[in-house]
Design an enzyme around this catalytic site. Sequence first.
Site, PDB file in Angstrom:
ATOM      1  N   CYS A 117      43.771  40.569   8.263  1.00  0.00           N
ATOM      2  CA  CYS A 117      44.657  41.901   8.576  1.00  0.00           C
ATOM      3  C   CYS A 117      43.377  42.825   8.367  1.00  0.00           C
ATOM      4  CB  CYS A 117      45.801  41.328   7.437  1.00  0.00           C
ATOM      5  SG  CYS A 117      46.447  40.042   7.811  1.00  0.00           S
ATOM      6  N   HIS A 257      49.735  47.678   5.746  1.00  0.00           N
ATOM      7  CA  HIS A 257      49.317  46.870   6.802  1.00  0.00           C
ATOM      8  C   HIS A 257      50.829  45.333   6.349  1.00  0.00           C
ATOM      9  CE1 HIS A 257      48.577  42.558   8.145  1.00  0.00           C
ATOM     10  NE2 HIS A 257      48.329  42.473   7.094  1.00  0.00           N
ATOM     11  N   ASN A 287      53.985  39.757  10.918  1.00  0.00           N
ATOM     12  CA  ASN A 287      52.687  39.421  10.445  1.00  0.00           C
ATOM     13  C   ASN A 287      51.912  39.922  11.809  1.00  0.00           C
ATOM     14  OD1 ASN A 287      50.065  39.801   9.212  1.00  0.00           O
ATOM     15  ND2 ASN A 287      50.729  39.018   7.657  1.00  0.00           N
TER      16      ASN A 287
HETATM   17  N1  COA Z   1      62.243  28.563   3.584  1.00  0.00           N
HETATM   18  C1  COA Z   1      62.502  28.029   2.509  1.00  0.00           C
HETATM   19  N2  COA Z   1      61.474  27.838   1.658  1.00  0.00           N
HETATM   20  C2  COA Z   1      60.459  27.770   1.256  1.00  0.00           C
HETATM   21  C3  COA Z   1      60.132  28.152   2.431  1.00  0.00           C
HETATM   22  C4  COA Z   1      60.332  28.970   3.405  1.00  0.00           C
HETATM   23  N3  COA Z   1      59.899  29.287   5.232  1.00  0.00           N
HETATM   24  N4  COA Z   1      58.588  28.368   1.974  1.00  0.00           N
HETATM   25  C5  COA Z   1      58.820  28.629   0.828  1.00  0.00           C
HETATM   26  N5  COA Z   1      59.428  27.659   0.694  1.00  0.00           N
HETATM   27  C6  COA Z   1      60.565  27.887  -1.011  1.00  0.00           C
HETATM   28  C7  COA Z   1      59.187  26.866  -2.058  1.00  0.00           C
HETATM   29  O1  COA Z   1      59.046  25.702  -1.739  1.00  0.00           O
HETATM   30  C8  COA Z   1      59.023  27.537  -3.222  1.00  0.00           C
HETATM   31  O2  COA Z   1      60.218  26.446  -3.871  1.00  0.00           O
HETATM   32  P1  COA Z   1      60.790  25.449  -5.075  1.00  0.00           P
HETATM   33  O3  COA Z   1      60.791  26.966  -6.250  1.00  0.00           O
HETATM   34  O4  COA Z   1      61.391  24.494  -4.924  1.00  0.00           O
HETATM   35  O5  COA Z   1      58.374  25.160  -4.906  1.00  0.00           O
HETATM   36  C9  COA Z   1      60.307  28.633  -3.140  1.00  0.00           C
HETATM   37  O6  COA Z   1      60.806  28.706  -1.744  1.00  0.00           O
HETATM   38  C10 COA Z   1      59.939  29.432  -3.716  1.00  0.00           C
HETATM   39  O7  COA Z   1      58.107  29.806  -2.872  1.00  0.00           O
HETATM   40  P2  COA Z   1      57.679  30.923  -2.571  1.00  0.00           P
HETATM   41  O8  COA Z   1      55.692  30.033  -2.761  1.00  0.00           O
HETATM   42  O9  COA Z   1      57.028  31.141  -4.172  1.00  0.00           O
HETATM   43  O10 COA Z   1      58.015  32.212  -2.293  1.00  0.00           O
HETATM   44  P3  COA Z   1      57.351  33.540  -2.869  1.00  0.00           P
HETATM   45  O11 COA Z   1      58.557  34.605  -3.373  1.00  0.00           O
HETATM   46  O12 COA Z   1      56.005  34.348  -3.054  1.00  0.00           O
HETATM   47  O13 COA Z   1      57.786  33.639  -0.640  1.00  0.00           O
HETATM   48  C11 COA Z   1      56.028  33.932   0.914  1.00  0.00           C
HETATM   49  C12 COA Z   1      56.415  32.946  -0.017  1.00  0.00           C
HETATM   50  C13 COA Z   1      54.783  33.232   1.293  1.00  0.00           C
HETATM   51  C14 COA Z   1      57.341  34.684   1.915  1.00  0.00           C
HETATM   52  C15 COA Z   1      55.044  35.111   0.087  1.00  0.00           C
HETATM   53  O14 COA Z   1      54.629  34.678  -0.754  1.00  0.00           O
HETATM   54  C16 COA Z   1      54.142  35.941   0.842  1.00  0.00           C
HETATM   55  O15 COA Z   1      54.243  36.495   1.558  1.00  0.00           O
HETATM   56  N6  COA Z   1      52.865  35.481   0.292  1.00  0.00           N
HETATM   57  C17 COA Z   1      51.938  36.813   0.966  1.00  0.00           C
HETATM   58  C18 COA Z   1      51.746  36.282   2.543  1.00  0.00           C
HETATM   59  C19 COA Z   1      50.561  37.628   2.646  1.00  0.00           C
HETATM   60  O16 COA Z   1      50.629  38.210   3.119  1.00  0.00           O
HETATM   61  N7  COA Z   1      49.969  36.493   3.702  1.00  0.00           N
HETATM   62  C20 COA Z   1      48.932  37.396   4.987  1.00  0.00           C
HETATM   63  C21 COA Z   1      47.619  37.343   4.609  1.00  0.00           C
HETATM   64  S1  COA Z   1      48.099  39.825   4.124  1.00  0.00           S
END
Ligand code: COA
Length: 335
Positions: A117, A257, A287
Amino acid sequence: MRTRYNARITALGGYVPEHILTNHELEEMVDTNSEWIVSRTGIKERRIVNDAQVATSDLAVKAVARLLDDAKLGPDAIECVIVATSTPDYIMVSTASVVCEKAGLVNAWGVDSNAACSGFLYALTLGASLIESGRYKNVIVIGADKNSAIINYEDRNTCILFGDGAGAVLLEQTTEEEGLIDNVFKTDGCGKEHLIVQAGGSLNPSSIETINNKLNFISQNGRVVFKAAIEGMTQTCKEVFKRNDISSEDIDWLIPHQANLRIIQSVGDNLNIPIEKVKINIDRYGNTTAATIPLCLWDFKNDFKAGDKLLLTAFGAGFSWGASYLIWGKLRGDA
Ligand code: COA
């Protein structure tokens, strides 16, 4: 005395595939719901390639065609092309080679740069350095990724986030105090396990086992990446401020980004840059890895005017992260 050159952006092109993958379609594919995706990421839809014959180079070539049209230049005028991608057409044969062939860049040499990224920001600095050296008059820098090729559409942690796309900018010489001014970049492999495609490289060549274990797809620890992205982007932007004796009030536009709307908002808040100055298109494209920043520049180019100060910042696999400061100049198409 030797003339001092800066590299400024003089033309842009962008391309996203026509096929839209909506949140509602994803609800049919994995255990998720549109409300969760929008509230946790800001993504409403993303574009993905739905033709097996279309590769990353094809997205890049379409962006280059629009750039050349914008620049009113023929493909033979281009001297060099750098393609930032982590989804190259092939492991061997650079995507830049394919782009030179397909786009008719007969007088250009080209090379790929992979920093996920952060790839476009890094490539922008590499391209700018060629121009600043005085040896090149123009360089096309492309960010292009066909993420759908490495996404497991059964993994709700990743399939909701990524889209396909390409953006390209033309860098040209200027003796004005404009263009790319400075950057602060960091790279640290200790973050690699948190965002990675495990197989398909020299350590884990693709095999039936890697395919069965889904190691040829992106895997991610979202929470770790989320936190590191906010910290990394904030810190490098602040270093850019310090090095250039500027503050957030001097910045006209923040181009982050596009990984998660909440990351973007937090970085803006940490830097005291109001949301009206932050360019956001993650709702439409998701993304697109190396393509997010050039796609954003292309999408919003009509909002930028000569003299505007832009802060670009990215975070990605590696980990790799950084910030670049540039002063917008006149585009070729400007009257
Ligand atoms: N749909 C519904 N629920 C989901 C889900 C989805 N697609 N993905 C995860 N969950 C659930 C999880 O299982 C978790 O449930 P639990 O509390 O029962 O365990 C809950 O939602 C929260 O999960 P969490 O991982 O804490 O969510 P989050 O708020 O951190 O969001 C991302 C997850 C991936 C969206 C977030 O962490 C993110 O954007 N990370 C950075 C990603 C990124 O930038 N990547 C590219 C490189 S720059």
